[in-house]
Every structure is written in structure tokens, then in C-alpha cells.
Design a protein around this motif. Structure first.
Motif, PDB file in Angstrom:
ATOM      1  N   LYS A 198      13.197  66.056  43.402  1.00  0.00           N
ATOM      2  CA  LYS A 198      14.540  65.480  43.436  1.00  0.00           C
ATOM      3  C   LYS A 198      14.616  64.139  42.708  1.00  0.00           C
ATOM      4  CE  LYS A 198      15.462  67.511  47.991  1.00  0.00           C
ATOM      5  NZ  LYS A 198      15.805  67.215  49.417  1.00  0.00           N
ATOM      6  N   SER A 199      13.522  63.733  42.063  1.00  0.00           N
ATOM      7  CA  SER A 199      13.494  62.415  41.422  1.00  0.00           C
ATOM      8  C   SER A 199      13.203  62.533  39.936  1.00  0.00           C
ATOM      9  CB  SER A 199      12.415  61.530  42.071  1.00  0.00           C
ATOM     10  OG  SER A 199      11.122  61.907  41.626  1.00  0.00           O
ATOM     11  N   ASN A 200      13.292  61.415  39.246  1.00  0.00           N
ATOM     12  CA  ASN A 200      12.861  61.333  37.853  1.00  0.00           C
ATOM     13  C   ASN A 200      11.373  60.982  37.824  1.00  0.00           C
ATOM     14  OD1 ASN A 200      15.504  61.762  36.780  1.00  0.00           O
ATOM     15  ND2 ASN A 200      15.997  59.621  37.229  1.00  0.00           N
ATOM     16  N   TRP A 201      10.797  60.975  36.634  1.00  0.00           N
ATOM     17  CA  TRP A 201       9.409  60.565  36.486  1.00  0.00           C
ATOM     18  C   TRP A 201       9.284  59.070  36.786  1.00  0.00           C
ATOM     19  CZ3 TRP A 201       5.545  63.762  36.496  1.00  0.00           C
ATOM     20  CH2 TRP A 201       5.712  65.070  36.015  1.00  0.00           C
ATOM     21  N   ILE A 202       8.253  58.706  37.546  1.00  0.00           N
ATOM     22  CA  ILE A 202       8.015  57.326  37.964  1.00  0.00           C
ATOM     23  C   ILE A 202       6.627  56.914  37.485  1.00  0.00           C
ATOM     24  CG2 ILE A 202       7.779  55.774  39.935  1.00  0.00           C
ATOM     25  CD1 ILE A 202       9.428  58.025  41.491  1.00  0.00           C
ATOM     26  N   VAL A 203       6.554  55.830  36.744  1.00  0.00           N
ATOM     27  CA  VAL A 203       5.258  55.325  36.289  1.00  0.00           C
ATOM     28  C   VAL A 203       4.564  54.630  37.457  1.00  0.00           C
ATOM     29  CG1 VAL A 203       4.062  53.775  34.700  1.00  0.00           C
ATOM     30  CG2 VAL A 203       6.084  55.044  33.930  1.00  0.00           C
ATOM     31  N   ASN A 213      -0.408  53.673  42.663  1.00  0.00           N
ATOM     32  CA  ASN A 213       0.591  53.572  43.724  1.00  0.00           C
ATOM     33  C   ASN A 213       2.019  53.477  43.194  1.00  0.00           C
ATOM     34  OD1 ASN A 213      -0.496  50.444  43.436  1.00  0.00           O
ATOM     35  ND2 ASN A 213       1.713  50.532  43.850  1.00  0.00           N
ATOM     36  N   THR A 214       2.954  53.798  44.083  1.00  0.00           N
ATOM     37  CA  THR A 214       4.382  53.612  43.838  1.00  0.00           C
ATOM     38  C   THR A 214       5.053  53.260  45.154  1.00  0.00           C
ATOM     39  OG1 THR A 214       6.441  54.629  43.060  1.00  0.00           O
ATOM     40  CG2 THR A 214       4.897  56.075  44.178  1.00  0.00           C
ATOM     41  N   GLY A 215       6.144  52.515  45.065  1.00  0.00           N
ATOM     42  CA  GLY A 215       6.897  52.152  46.257  1.00  0.00           C
ATOM     43  C   GLY A 215       8.075  53.076  46.514  1.00  0.00           C
ATOM     44  N   VAL A 216       8.195  54.136  45.735  1.00  0.00           N
ATOM     45  CA  VAL A 216       9.308  55.084  45.906  1.00  0.00           C
ATOM     46  C   VAL A 216       8.955  56.108  46.980  1.00  0.00           C
ATOM     47  CG1 VAL A 216      10.761  56.791  44.764  1.00  0.00           C
ATOM     48  CG2 VAL A 216       9.970  54.769  43.502  1.00  0.00           C
ATOM     49  N   ASP A 217       9.862  56.347  47.901  1.00  0.00           N
ATOM     50  CA  ASP A 217       9.653  57.315  48.978  1.00  0.00           C
ATOM     51  C   ASP A 217       9.867  58.731  48.436  1.00  0.00           C
ATOM     52  OD1 ASP A 217       9.493  58.830  51.254  1.00  0.00           O
ATOM     53  OD2 ASP A 217      11.089  57.789  52.339  1.00  0.00           O
ATOM     54  N   LEU A 218       8.781  59.510  48.393  1.00  0.00           N
ATOM     55  CA  LEU A 218       8.850  60.883  47.883  1.00  0.00           C
ATOM     56  C   LEU A 218       8.471  61.901  48.960  1.00  0.00           C
ATOM     57  CD1 LEU A 218       7.165  60.254  44.409  1.00  0.00           C
ATOM     58  CD2 LEU A 218       9.605  60.607  44.852  1.00  0.00           C
ATOM     59  N   VAL A 219       8.464  61.474  50.211  1.00  0.00           N
ATOM     60  CA  VAL A 219       8.127  62.374  51.313  1.00  0.00           C
ATOM     61  C   VAL A 219       9.130  63.528  51.358  1.00  0.00           C
ATOM     62  CG1 VAL A 219       7.945  62.588  53.821  1.00  0.00           C
ATOM     63  CG2 VAL A 219       7.003  60.577  52.666  1.00  0.00           C
ATOM     64  N   GLY A 220       8.637  64.730  51.546  1.00  0.00           N
ATOM     65  CA  GLY A 220       9.494  65.920  51.627  1.00  0.00           C
ATOM     66  C   GLY A 220       9.820  66.526  50.278  1.00  0.00           C
ATOM     67  N   GLN A 221       9.220  66.024  49.215  1.00  0.00           N
ATOM     68  CA  GLN A 221       9.466  66.571  47.879  1.00  0.00           C
ATOM     69  C   GLN A 221       8.189  67.152  47.280  1.00  0.00           C
ATOM     70  OE1 GLN A 221      11.995  64.323  45.121  1.00  0.00           O
ATOM     71  NE2 GLN A 221      12.226  62.734  46.675  1.00  0.00           N
ATOM     72  N   ARG A 222       8.333  68.212  46.509  1.00  0.00           N
ATOM     73  CA  ARG A 222       7.206  68.734  45.740  1.00  0.00           C
ATOM     74  C   ARG A 222       6.800  67.689  44.704  1.00  0.00           C
ATOM     75  NH1 ARG A 222      10.804  72.931  45.633  1.00  0.00           N
ATOM     76  NH2 ARG A 222      11.263  72.545  43.423  1.00  0.00           N
ATOM     77  N   LEU A 223       5.500  67.491  44.520  1.00  0.00           N
ATOM     78  CA  LEU A 223       5.024  66.435  43.637  1.00  0.00           C
ATOM     79  C   LEU A 223       4.369  66.984  42.378  1.00  0.00           C
ATOM     80  CD1 LEU A 223       3.412  63.974  46.219  1.00  0.00           C
ATOM     81  CD2 LEU A 223       5.766  64.004  45.340  1.00  0.00           C
TER      82      LEU A 223
END
Length: 257
Positions: A198-203, A213-223
């Protein structure tokens, strides 16, 4: 479809396949030149003291590195950017070199810190010295135990790993950390991107060693991940982790460099 168009399509497919993972097939070394260094060892034959370390790896046996590892001096460690790189070493110009021992191959998994205390003869890992602190098993594969420290020749080589690139997810929803390991090819990763479905690419940022590491919450999403190694090659690993992934879990991609 005419013959010329068919040829173009086939050529495009072949080039794409090569870019996806065959660039290192048949290659054994990244830099053919041999360089001078020294080598010592730490720990015992079981390798217990070589576990964990400054690259962020954990149990080196479970992660596939085993005892074929080394801690690098400051001049080689490069602030952790060399973690995961593979080297070939051979003992030279010493009475402690084992006859016909040949060479050994190791992966960089730890840091050999500088020592500014006396005596000076123990400043092996101080800048600008190039030094490998090996597991005892690897050291004694090419040199006698009582030698302690020996001169070596070394060069960078291609990493050959079994299975796919692996991603261990750590941290919490607000600070996701990913250990990237079992990387073939150049071995040392210098850029990682992550994307939830559900997100864009995050560096991602290098936390330390090969933990990103990243500070974006991606819990519940396919990675999914994009991984780039030091030789400039990149691979995209789609949907490596399912939406039900949890912290502390490791996921293995189907591809490797």
C-alpha cells in the motif's frame, strides 16, 4: 511476427535474464589483483566468540556463514560497508605457513577494532594496516596455530551463497529494522529500499553493518525490497514477506545475485 522482430524479442529477454542474476556466473574474483595484509585469529575451534559482531549478523551457523569468516581492520571494514564481502587469502613468506595449504575464502562478518595501548606490536588492526582476524579454524587451515600472526595475500572474490537473499525483520512498528544477509555476488550491500503493497518505495538508512531501518509503519502489508550491492548491481524481490509478517521473523527470497 517476422524473423527480425523475433530476434529482437529474444535478445531483449536474454539481456534481461543476464541483468537479473547471471552476471557473476563463471567469475571467481571481483578484483584480480592480490594485496598485502596480515592475519591472526580469535576464539576457539568452535567459533563461539565469532558470533554476533559489528556487521549485525547473529548465529553465523544458522545464517549460513559458519566458520568461514573474519573481522576486518579499520582500513578494510569501511564503517561497516564491507560487511558481507568475500575474500580469498593465502599465507605467504612465513615459516608458519602450512605447505601446499592453498587459499581460503571468507566472508567479512565483524570488525577488528584498533588498539592504541602498548605494546606497539599488537597494533595489527590500527589504521592504515590491512588485517584479517580469522576464526581459528580458518587460520589453522593455512598456518600453524603457534604462528599467531602471519603475512597474507588477499583479493576480493565473488560470494557464492546457497538459496536466496534473506531478510530478518526487527524493531517495532515505528522503527523497522531489516538485516539483509546471505547475499551472493559482491556480497556487500550499499543500498536497500522497502515497499509495502500500500506504499511507495522507501529508501532505508544504514543503521549499522548490514542492518537497515525506516520509520514508516508497514505492519500488515506485504513487503518487497530492492537491494543494491557495491558493484552497482540491483535486484528487486517482490512480496518477500506476507502481510502477516511479524518482528523477529526471517524471510528468504527466491533469487540471489
Amino acid at each position: 511476427m517476422n524473423r527480425s522482430m523475433t530476434f529482437v524479442v529474444l535478445l531483449t529477454i536474454l539481456v534481461s535474464v543476464a541483468n537479473l542474476g547471471l552476471a557473476h556466473v563463471g567469475l571467481t574474483n571481483i578484483d584480480p589483483s592480490w594485496y598485502d595484509a596480515h592475519a591472526t585469529f580469535y576464539g576457539d575451534m568452535s567459533g563461539g566468540e565469532t558470533m554476533q559482531g559489528a556487521c549485525g549478523y547473529g548465529d553465523l551457523f544458522k545464517e549460513g556463514y559458519g566458520l568461514e569468516t573474519a573481522a576486518l581492520s579499520t582500513a578494510l571494514f569501511n564503517n561497516g560497508q564491507t560487511c558481507g564481502a568475500c575474500f580469498e587469502l593465502m599465507c605467504v613468506n612465513s615459516k608458519w605457513c602450512k605447505p601446499n595449504a592453498g587459499s581460503i575464502k571468507i566472508t567479512a562478518t565483524n570488525f577488528c577494532p584498533p588498539n592504541y595501548d602498548e605494546p606497539v606490536q599488537y597494533h595489527w588492526c590500527n589504521p592504515p594496516n590491512k588485517h584479517f582476524d580469522l576464526s581459528m579454524k580458518m587460520f589453522t587451515s593455512m598456518a600453524e596455530y603457534k604462528g599467531g600472526i602471519v603475512p597474507v595475500k588477499f583479493r576480493r572474490v565473488v560470494c557464492h551463497k546457497r538459496g536466496g537473499v534473506r531478510f530478518e525483520i526487527k524493531g517495532n512498528p515505528y522503527f523497522i529494522m531489516v538485516l539483509v544477509y546471505n547475499v551472493g555476488g559482491a556480497g556487500d550491500v550499499n543500498n536497500v529500499e522497502i515497499r509495502g503493497h500500500k506504499s511507495n518505495w522507501i529508501v532505508m538508512k544504514r543503521n549499522w553493518g548490514q542492518i537497515w531501518n525506516t520509520g514508516v509503519d508497514l505492519v500488515g502489508q506485504r513487503l518487497s525490497f530492492v537491494v543494491r550491492t557495491s558493484d552497482g548491481r540491483s535486484m528487486t524481490f517482490f512480496n518477500v514477506a506476507p502481510a502477516s509478517w511479524g518482528f523477529g521473523q526471517t524471510f528468504e527470497a527466491k533469487l540471489n545475485f
